[in-house]
Design a protein around this motif. Structure first.
Motif, PDB file in Angstrom:
ATOM      1  N   MET A 129     -26.891   1.148 -30.734  1.00 34.67           N
ATOM      2  CA  MET A 129     -25.663   1.121 -31.523  1.00 34.67           C
ATOM      3  C   MET A 129     -25.454   2.473 -32.183  1.00 34.67           C
ATOM      4  N   SER A 130     -24.273   3.036 -32.036  1.00 33.56           N
ATOM      5  CA  SER A 130     -23.977   4.342 -32.614  1.00 33.56           C
ATOM      6  C   SER A 130     -23.707   4.223 -34.115  1.00 33.56           C
ATOM      7  N   ASN A 131     -23.995   5.305 -34.844  1.00 33.06           N
ATOM      8  CA  ASN A 131     -23.616   5.406 -36.245  1.00 33.06           C
ATOM      9  C   ASN A 131     -23.256   6.850 -36.530  1.00 33.06           C
ATOM     10  N   LEU A 132     -22.809   7.125 -37.757  1.00 35.99           N
ATOM     11  CA  LEU A 132     -22.324   8.475 -38.062  1.00 35.99           C
ATOM     12  C   LEU A 132     -23.397   9.538 -37.847  1.00 35.99           C
ATOM     13  N   ARG A 133     -24.646   9.182 -38.069  1.00 35.93           N
ATOM     14  CA  ARG A 133     -25.717  10.176 -37.931  1.00 35.93           C
ATOM     15  C   ARG A 133     -26.062  10.480 -36.484  1.00 35.93           C
ATOM     16  N   THR A 134     -25.793   9.536 -35.598  1.00 32.28           N
ATOM     17  CA  THR A 134     -26.175   9.738 -34.198  1.00 32.28           C
ATOM     18  C   THR A 134     -25.009  10.166 -33.308  1.00 32.28           C
ATOM     19  N   LEU A 135     -23.792  10.168 -33.840  1.00 29.84           N
ATOM     20  CA  LEU A 135     -22.640  10.525 -33.016  1.00 29.84           C
ATOM     21  C   LEU A 135     -22.713  11.980 -32.577  1.00 29.84           C
ATOM     22  N   VAL A 136     -22.250  12.215 -31.368  1.00 31.86           N
ATOM     23  CA  VAL A 136     -22.113  13.566 -30.825  1.00 31.86           C
ATOM     24  C   VAL A 136     -20.625  13.881 -30.725  1.00 31.86           C
ATOM     25  N   PHE A 137     -20.256  15.095 -31.135  1.00 30.55           N
ATOM     26  CA  PHE A 137     -18.859  15.500 -31.136  1.00 30.55           C
ATOM     27  C   PHE A 137     -18.655  16.685 -30.195  1.00 30.55           C
ATOM     28  N   PHE A 138     -17.482  16.734 -29.602  1.00 29.29           N
ATOM     29  CA  PHE A 138     -17.105  17.829 -28.729  1.00 29.29           C
ATOM     30  C   PHE A 138     -15.790  18.421 -29.226  1.00 29.29           C
ATOM     31  N   ALA A 139     -15.521  19.641 -28.803  1.00 26.73           N
ATOM     32  CA  ALA A 139     -14.252  20.288 -29.144  1.00 26.73           C
ATOM     33  C   ALA A 139     -13.565  20.739 -27.871  1.00 26.73           C
ATOM     34  N   THR A 140     -12.252  20.554 -27.825  1.00 24.64           N
ATOM     35  CA  THR A 140     -11.477  20.994 -26.667  1.00 24.64           C
ATOM     36  C   THR A 140     -11.297  22.514 -26.724  1.00 24.64           C
TER      37      THR A 140
END
Length: 237
Positions: free
Chosen positions: A1-12
């Motif tokens: 289960m994802s949470n704010l600490r484990t999320l991965v973000f990308f940028a266009t």
């Protein structure tokens, strides 16, 4: 289960801004492989993210912070004279929340709206795939507000239910009924629905001071803006 600490973000990569001329924009988005449940979606929304289909994003432009997340405090809201006229004018309409799904009637209303009012936008030309990917796919606790007159569908608003409020995603309506101000009416209805559910906020997405198309958002007061990580009442003069 994802949470704010484990999320991965990308940028266009930088691309033409959809709202301000001669500007480049960069968008930050959540890894589409992440599982976003209602709790996490609510947390992301409070941090200024929006949902488009199964994608969760927010502007991330290095030299521009014109896109300001805004939300209404529904318990403090009182309609002004113009908004009361809109409510009065539309007393004959019937409204109902239904699960967000695809139907041909929904799509035809959406397509007519885009073709008549947004030929200059990046959503033109409309398609069934576009409607589905934008408003149906990725739904967590997502609903369509049906607005009907004499049982005929005249407006449709996509609404997400969050832990601390409602999120107004998008509204379409019959262009020939423009004089009824159905976009304003849909927001007023969602404000009352949030009150009925005991929820404190209605999230309205982004406000850009220099973009005339977004001026309507600041007509709903008191409105809060997310700046420097804090929600504060927006002074609109």
């Amino acid at each position: 289960m994802s949470n704010l600490r484990t999320l991965v973000f990308f940028a266009t990569p930088p691309h033409d801004c959809s709202y301000l001329p001669n500007r480049e924009a960069t968008t930050m988005f959540v890894d589409p492989r992440a599982h976003i449940d209602k709790k996490l979606y609510s947390q992301l929304t409070a941090l200024g993210f929006r949902r488009s289909g199964g994608h969760y994003y927010r502007p991330h432009c290095e030299q521009c912070n014109a896109c300001i997340p805004v939300r209404l405090k529904v318990d403090d809201f009182e309609p002004d004279r113009s908004q009361r006229r809109v409510l009065k004018k539309n007393e004959d309409l019937e409204c109902m929340l239904v699960p967000a799904t695809f139907t041909e009637r929904y799509y035809q209303l959406y397509a007519t709206y885009i073709e008549e009012r947004h030929k200059d936008g990046d959503m033109y030309p409309p398609s069934r795939e576009q409607f589905t990917s934008f408003l149906v796919e990725g739904a967590t606790d997502s609903w369509f507000l049906e607005i009907r007159k004499d049982n005929d569908l005249v407006g449709l608003a996509a609404v997400d239910l969050l832990d601390d409020g409602l999120s107004a995603i998008y509204t379409v309506f019959e262009p020939e009924m423009e004089n009824r101000s159905l976009g304003t009416f849909a927001i007023l209805w969602q404000i009352e629905e949030a009150r009925r559910k005991g929820l404190p906020h209605l999230y309205l997405g982004y406000w850009i001071e220099q973009c005339r198309k977004m001026n309507y958002k600041t007509r709903f007061r008191p409105i809060e803006a997310l700046r420097d990580g804090q929600w504060r009442e927006l002074d609109t003069g």
